[in-house]
Design a protein around this motif. Structure first.
Motif, PDB file in Angstrom:
ATOM      1  N   ALA A 155      49.797 -29.018 -29.420  1.00 27.66           N
ATOM      2  CA  ALA A 155      49.494 -27.502 -29.642  1.00 27.66           C
ATOM      3  C   ALA A 155      51.089 -26.933 -29.340  1.00 27.66           C
ATOM      4  O   ALA A 155      51.723 -27.025 -28.392  1.00 27.66           O
ATOM      5  CB  ALA A 155      48.832 -26.792 -28.820  1.00 27.66           C
ATOM      6  N   GLY A 156      51.800 -26.418 -30.432  1.00 28.36           N
ATOM      7  CA  GLY A 156      53.079 -25.813 -30.293  1.00 28.36           C
ATOM      8  C   GLY A 156      52.932 -24.247 -29.664  1.00 28.36           C
ATOM      9  O   GLY A 156      52.003 -23.539 -29.442  1.00 28.36           O
ATOM     10  N   MET A 157      53.779 -23.846 -28.969  1.00 28.73           N
ATOM     11  CA  MET A 157      54.017 -22.479 -28.556  1.00 28.73           C
ATOM     12  C   MET A 157      55.256 -21.750 -29.096  1.00 28.73           C
ATOM     13  O   MET A 157      56.421 -22.289 -29.211  1.00 28.73           O
ATOM     14  CB  MET A 157      53.999 -22.593 -26.995  1.00 28.73           C
ATOM     15  N   ASP A 158      55.021 -20.264 -29.313  1.00 31.39           N
ATOM     16  CA  ASP A 158      56.155 -19.541 -29.837  1.00 31.39           C
ATOM     17  C   ASP A 158      57.351 -19.534 -28.901  1.00 31.39           C
ATOM     18  O   ASP A 158      57.175 -19.600 -27.623  1.00 31.39           O
ATOM     19  CB  ASP A 158      55.480 -17.886 -29.869  1.00 31.39           C
ATOM     20  N   ARG A 194      57.107 -19.301 -24.686  1.00 31.76           N
ATOM     21  CA  ARG A 194      57.725 -20.315 -23.927  1.00 31.76           C
ATOM     22  C   ARG A 194      58.647 -19.616 -22.818  1.00 31.76           C
ATOM     23  O   ARG A 194      58.852 -20.066 -21.564  1.00 31.76           O
ATOM     24  CB  ARG A 194      58.268 -21.315 -24.697  1.00 31.76           C
ATOM     25  N   THR A 195      59.788 -19.136 -23.408  1.00 37.26           N
ATOM     26  CA  THR A 195      60.947 -18.410 -22.500  1.00 37.26           C
ATOM     27  C   THR A 195      60.328 -17.600 -21.515  1.00 37.26           C
ATOM     28  O   THR A 195      60.778 -17.652 -20.291  1.00 37.26           O
ATOM     29  CB  THR A 195      61.899 -17.714 -23.416  1.00 37.26           C
ATOM     30  N   ALA A 196      59.294 -16.580 -21.876  1.00 36.06           N
ATOM     31  CA  ALA A 196      58.651 -15.819 -20.677  1.00 36.06           C
ATOM     32  C   ALA A 196      57.984 -16.514 -19.693  1.00 36.06           C
ATOM     33  O   ALA A 196      58.166 -16.460 -18.672  1.00 36.06           O
ATOM     34  CB  ALA A 196      57.795 -15.019 -21.537  1.00 36.06           C
ATOM     35  N   PHE A 197      57.338 -17.713 -20.156  1.00 31.80           N
ATOM     36  CA  PHE A 197      56.747 -18.534 -19.130  1.00 31.80           C
ATOM     37  C   PHE A 197      58.046 -19.013 -18.427  1.00 31.80           C
ATOM     38  O   PHE A 197      57.420 -19.207 -17.044  1.00 31.80           O
ATOM     39  CB  PHE A 197      55.913 -19.629 -19.789  1.00 31.80           C
TER      40      PHE A 197
END
Length: 111
Positions: free
Chosen positions: A47-50, A54-57
């Protein structure tokens, strides 16, 4: 439960939904009911993430364990110790000789 791939010698490949505890066990073929071993025919689906998410996490995770201190950030705009502008005075002197305190709380009485 994950989907695993199996290959029957007579019927060919098929996929089955199995518990993770039984990932290595052979599965009966849905057509001929013979035992089919598990195989890996395709790459696992990731599963990919925007990137913005990802930067916010990553930022939240970093700030949870090591928050930035005000010393590392520097002082804000208008700081009297860091800025080159003249610091504002607390007492405002008017031409008639009266004075007021524009930056102080209005309900406080000065001495």
């Amino acid at each position: 439960m994950p989907v695993y791939e199996y290959e029957c010698r007579e019927c060919g490949p098929f996929a089955a939904l199995r518990p993770m505890a039984e990932y290595a066990d052979p599965q009966p073929c849905p057509d001929c009911a013979s035992s089919a071993p598990r195989v890996m025919l395709t790459a696992p689906a990731m599963a990919g993430m925007d990137p913005a998410r990802r930067t916010a996490f990553a930022t939240n995770e970093r700030s949870q364990h090591a928050p930035k201190s005000s010393k590392s950030l520097g002082h804000g705009a208008g700081c009297s110790c860091c800025s080159s502008s003249k610091p504002s005075r607390k007492t405002l002197y008017r031409p008639d000789g009266s004075k007021s305190f524009p930056n102080s709380r209005p309900w406080m009485i000065s001495h």
